[in-house]
Design a protein around this motif. Structure first.
Motif, PDB file in Angstrom:
ATOM      1  N   MET A   1       6.924 -13.464  10.715  1.00 38.46           N
ATOM      2  CA  MET A   1       6.467 -14.750  11.263  1.00 38.46           C
ATOM      3  C   MET A   1       7.017 -15.921  10.449  1.00 38.46           C
ATOM      4  O   MET A   1       7.456 -16.925  11.008  1.00 38.46           O
ATOM      5  N   ASN A   2       6.961 -15.786   9.099  1.00 41.82           N
ATOM      6  CA  ASN A   2       7.516 -16.849   8.248  1.00 41.82           C
ATOM      7  C   ASN A   2       9.001 -17.052   8.515  1.00 41.82           C
ATOM      8  O   ASN A   2       9.490 -18.177   8.525  1.00 41.82           O
ATOM      9  N   LEU A   3       9.697 -15.933   8.729  1.00 37.59           N
ATOM     10  CA  LEU A   3      11.131 -16.010   8.988  1.00 37.59           C
ATOM     11  C   LEU A   3      11.418 -16.772  10.272  1.00 37.59           C
ATOM     12  O   LEU A   3      12.252 -17.686  10.294  1.00 37.59           O
ATOM     13  N   LEU A   4      10.732 -16.412  11.344  1.00 38.14           N
ATOM     14  CA  LEU A   4      10.969 -17.080  12.625  1.00 38.14           C
ATOM     15  C   LEU A   4      10.616 -18.562  12.545  1.00 38.14           C
ATOM     16  O   LEU A   4      11.329 -19.412  13.092  1.00 38.14           O
ATOM     17  N   PHE A   5       9.528 -18.872  11.857  1.00 36.92           N
ATOM     18  CA  PHE A   5       9.126 -20.277  11.710  1.00 36.92           C
ATOM     19  C   PHE A   5      10.204 -21.055  10.966  1.00 36.92           C
ATOM     20  O   PHE A   5      10.597 -22.157  11.364  1.00 36.92           O
ATOM     21  N   GLY A   6      10.705 -20.468   9.877  1.00 33.04           N
ATOM     22  CA  GLY A   6      11.721 -21.142   9.085  1.00 33.04           C
ATOM     23  C   GLY A   6      13.027 -21.318   9.829  1.00 33.04           C
ATOM     24  O   GLY A   6      13.677 -22.354   9.722  1.00 33.04           O
ATOM     25  N   VAL A   7      13.415 -20.305  10.613  1.00 31.99           N
ATOM     26  CA  VAL A   7      14.674 -20.355  11.344  1.00 31.99           C
ATOM     27  C   VAL A   7      14.624 -21.354  12.497  1.00 31.99           C
ATOM     28  O   VAL A   7      15.607 -22.051  12.771  1.00 31.99           O
ATOM     29  N   PHE A   8      13.468 -21.429  13.167  1.00 29.79           N
ATOM     30  CA  PHE A   8      13.363 -22.309  14.339  1.00 29.79           C
ATOM     31  C   PHE A   8      12.898 -23.724  13.996  1.00 29.79           C
ATOM     32  O   PHE A   8      12.922 -24.605  14.859  1.00 29.79           O
ATOM     33  N   LEU A   9      12.499 -23.963  12.751  1.00 31.09           N
ATOM     34  CA  LEU A   9      12.044 -25.301  12.363  1.00 31.09           C
ATOM     35  C   LEU A   9      13.130 -26.361  12.541  1.00 31.09           C
ATOM     36  O   LEU A   9      12.861 -27.438  13.103  1.00 31.09           O
ATOM     37  N   PRO A  10      14.378 -26.117  12.106  1.00 31.12           N
ATOM     38  CA  PRO A  10      15.421 -27.123  12.351  1.00 31.12           C
ATOM     39  C   PRO A  10      15.646 -27.392  13.835  1.00 31.12           C
ATOM     40  O   PRO A  10      15.896 -28.543  14.233  1.00 31.12           O
ATOM     41  N   PHE A  11      15.559 -26.350  14.656  1.00 33.44           N
ATOM     42  CA  PHE A  11      15.722 -26.523  16.101  1.00 33.44           C
ATOM     43  C   PHE A  11      14.609 -27.389  16.670  1.00 33.44           C
ATOM     44  O   PHE A  11      14.846 -28.225  17.561  1.00 33.44           O
ATOM     45  N   ALA A  12      13.388 -27.226  16.131  1.00 32.21           N
ATOM     46  CA  ALA A  12      12.265 -28.067  16.564  1.00 32.21           C
ATOM     47  C   ALA A  12      12.536 -29.530  16.239  1.00 32.21           C
ATOM     48  O   ALA A  12      12.174 -30.432  17.012  1.00 32.21           O
ATOM     49  N   GLY A  13      13.183 -29.773  15.098  1.00 28.23           N
ATOM     50  CA  GLY A  13      13.541 -31.147  14.737  1.00 28.23           C
ATOM     51  C   GLY A  13      14.504 -31.743  15.734  1.00 28.23           C
ATOM     52  O   GLY A  13      14.374 -32.909  16.136  1.00 28.23           O
ATOM     53  N   THR A  14      15.489 -30.945  16.167  1.00 31.04           N
ATOM     54  CA  THR A  14      16.444 -31.418  17.173  1.00 31.04           C
ATOM     55  C   THR A  14      15.741 -31.727  18.485  1.00 31.04           C
ATOM     56  O   THR A  14      16.007 -32.749  19.128  1.00 31.04           O
ATOM     57  N   CYS A  15      14.838 -30.830  18.913  1.00 32.53           N
ATOM     58  CA  CYS A  15      14.110 -31.024  20.175  1.00 32.53           C
ATOM     59  C   CYS A  15      13.259 -32.287  20.132  1.00 32.53           C
ATOM     60  O   CYS A  15      13.206 -33.052  21.097  1.00 32.53           O
ATOM     61  N   ALA A  16      12.585 -32.505  18.999  1.00 35.16           N
ATOM     62  CA  ALA A  16      11.750 -33.701  18.860  1.00 35.16           C
ATOM     63  C   ALA A  16      12.592 -34.961  18.920  1.00 35.16           C
ATOM     64  O   ALA A  16      12.204 -35.958  19.559  1.00 35.16           O
ATOM     65  N   GLY A  17      13.749 -34.937  18.280  1.00 36.50           N
ATOM     66  CA  GLY A  17      14.632 -36.098  18.324  1.00 36.50           C
ATOM     67  C   GLY A  17      15.174 -36.343  19.716  1.00 36.50           C
ATOM     68  O   GLY A  17      15.237 -37.489  20.184  1.00 36.50           O
ATOM     69  N   ALA A  18      15.562 -35.252  20.402  1.00 37.79           N
ATOM     70  CA  ALA A  18      16.084 -35.391  21.764  1.00 37.79           C
ATOM     71  C   ALA A  18      15.019 -35.939  22.711  1.00 37.79           C
ATOM     72  O   ALA A  18      15.343 -36.629  23.687  1.00 37.79           O
ATOM     73  N   ALA A  19      13.747 -35.652  22.413  1.00 36.20           N
ATOM     74  CA  ALA A  19      12.651 -36.130  23.269  1.00 36.20           C
ATOM     75  C   ALA A  19      12.500 -37.643  23.238  1.00 36.20           C
ATOM     76  O   ALA A  19      11.842 -38.226  24.114  1.00 36.20           O
ATOM     77  N   CYS A  20      13.135 -38.299  22.267  1.00 35.80           N
ATOM     78  CA  CYS A  20      13.075 -39.766  22.205  1.00 35.80           C
ATOM     79  C   CYS A  20      13.621 -40.390  23.481  1.00 35.80           C
ATOM     80  O   CYS A  20      13.201 -41.486  23.872  1.00 35.80           O
ATOM     81  N   VAL A  21      14.550 -39.693  24.134  1.00 31.14           N
ATOM     82  CA  VAL A  21      15.157 -40.232  25.345  1.00 31.14           C
ATOM     83  C   VAL A  21      14.129 -40.373  26.465  1.00 31.14           C
ATOM     84  O   VAL A  21      14.315 -41.163  27.404  1.00 31.14           O
ATOM     85  N   LEU A  22      13.032 -39.630  26.374  1.00 33.62           N
ATOM     86  CA  LEU A  22      11.988 -39.684  27.399  1.00 33.62           C
ATOM     87  C   LEU A  22      11.083 -40.902  27.233  1.00 33.62           C
ATOM     88  O   LEU A  22      10.364 -41.269  28.160  1.00 33.62           O
ATOM     89  N   PHE A  23      11.122 -41.515  26.048  1.00 36.32           N
ATOM     90  CA  PHE A  23      10.192 -42.612  25.764  1.00 36.32           C
ATOM     91  C   PHE A  23      10.878 -43.933  25.402  1.00 36.32           C
ATOM     92  O   PHE A  23      10.270 -44.996  25.505  1.00 36.32           O
ATOM     93  N   VAL A  24      12.132 -43.866  24.969  1.00 33.51           N
ATOM     94  CA  VAL A  24      12.859 -45.068  24.556  1.00 33.51           C
ATOM     95  C   VAL A  24      13.699 -45.564  25.720  1.00 33.51           C
ATOM     96  O   VAL A  24      14.484 -44.810  26.297  1.00 33.51           O
ATOM     97  N   LYS A  25      13.558 -46.828  26.044  1.00 33.60           N
ATOM     98  CA  LYS A  25      14.270 -47.381  27.197  1.00 33.60           C
ATOM     99  C   LYS A  25      15.729 -47.691  26.877  1.00 33.60           C
ATOM    100  O   LYS A  25      16.623 -47.435  27.668  1.00 33.60           O
ATOM    101  N   ASP A  26      15.969 -48.280  25.722  1.00 34.45           N
ATOM    102  CA  ASP A  26      17.312 -48.725  25.386  1.00 34.45           C
ATOM    103  C   ASP A  26      17.988 -47.734  24.441  1.00 34.45           C
ATOM    104  O   ASP A  26      17.342 -46.875  23.844  1.00 34.45           O
TER     105      ASP A  26
END
Length: 258
Positions: free
Chosen positions: A1-26
């Motif tokens: 479980m720790n391994l999967l969390f650590g491996v997918f944590l950077p991907f979660a950061g990318t997803c969160a950043g990409a989600a900005c497009v859903l809320f930022v107009k400009d």
């Protein structure tokens, strides 16, 4: 479980950043974009030094005066690897009109995504090889040290996700499509990390070389792409300040958790 969390944590950061497009107009203000690119550069350089190159040389200390050799060889191989990919994969950097790599009839948005995907590959490799070293139990790399690298890359992936998804929207892609492309640009990170961990039983002997290989690949991305984009006039000092902030954050994470 720790391994999967650590491996997918950077991907979660990318997803969160990409989600900005859903809320930022400009689109992102150029100054903010430079600061974010500089921050990402600082994180990657600090991670390359503290999480990859120093452990590589420490693991090779048995070679005496030649302890530098695995790190030096791996570093240069990592640079060469990205140099070859950069020349082969069709891609387009943000704010550029001339694509790089082999000629291909690809949509502009696709080549923008490929440019980000290229430098996500070494980040995924870095996370994978560090977790492989921690799991091997025969190195000085600790699980907390591996998580420090994962957290640092996740932090710098947040602005990267936003930097790719928001320009895609300005290129004409809908919010949903821009978000999807931003997410897909980061999927190579957990994929390459899990592949590295899966091969950990076979790579322990060459772990010092692989650590430096990931460092070389990341430094190539920083010098070839991120720093030039963060240093474009005017107000290039904004990128420099971002670099200092990112370097400091990653250094603190690695020393405090490693």
């Amino acid at each position: 479980m720790n391994l999967l969390f650590g491996v997918f944590l950077p991907f979660a950061g990318t997803c969160a950043g990409a989600a900005c497009v859903l809320f930022v107009k400009d689109k992102i203000h150029p100054g903010v974009q430079k600061a974010l690119l500089g921050f990402a550069s600082g994180v990657m350089v600090a991670a390359s030094v503290w999480s990859l190159l120093i452990p590589s040389m420490d693991m090779a200390e048995g070679l005496g005066r030649l302890a530098f050799f695995p790190a030096a060889a791996g570093f240069l191989l990592g640079v060469l690897f990205l140099l070859v990919l950069d020349g082969l994969v069709p891609h387009l950097h943000i704010n550029e009109d001339q694509p790089e790599g082999l000629k291909a009839s690809l949509a502009r948005t696709t080549m923008l995504v490929l440019a980000v995907t290229l430098h996500n590959i070494p980040e995924g490799m870095a996370v994978g090889v560090v977790f492989a070293g921690a799991l091997a139990g025969e190195t000085d790399i600790t699980l907390m040290g591996a998580f420090a690298l994962s957290i640092g890359i996740a932090i710098q992936n947040f602005p990267e996700g936003a930097i790719i998804s928001l320009p895609l929207k300005s290129e004409g892609a809908g919010k949903g499509k821009a978000f999807f492309y931003g997410v897909m640009s980061g999927i190579v990170e957990p994929a390459s990390a899990l592949l590295t961990v899966a091969l950990s039983a076979y790579i322990t002997a060459v772990l010092p070389v692989l650590l430096a290989f990931a460092a070389g690949a990341m430094i190539y991305v920083v010098v070839e792409e991120l720093i030039p984009e963060a240093s474009q006039s005017p107000h290039s000092n904004i990128g420099t300040i971002g670099f200092a902030a990112g370097f400091t954050v990653m250094m603190i994470l690695d020393v405090a958790l490693g």
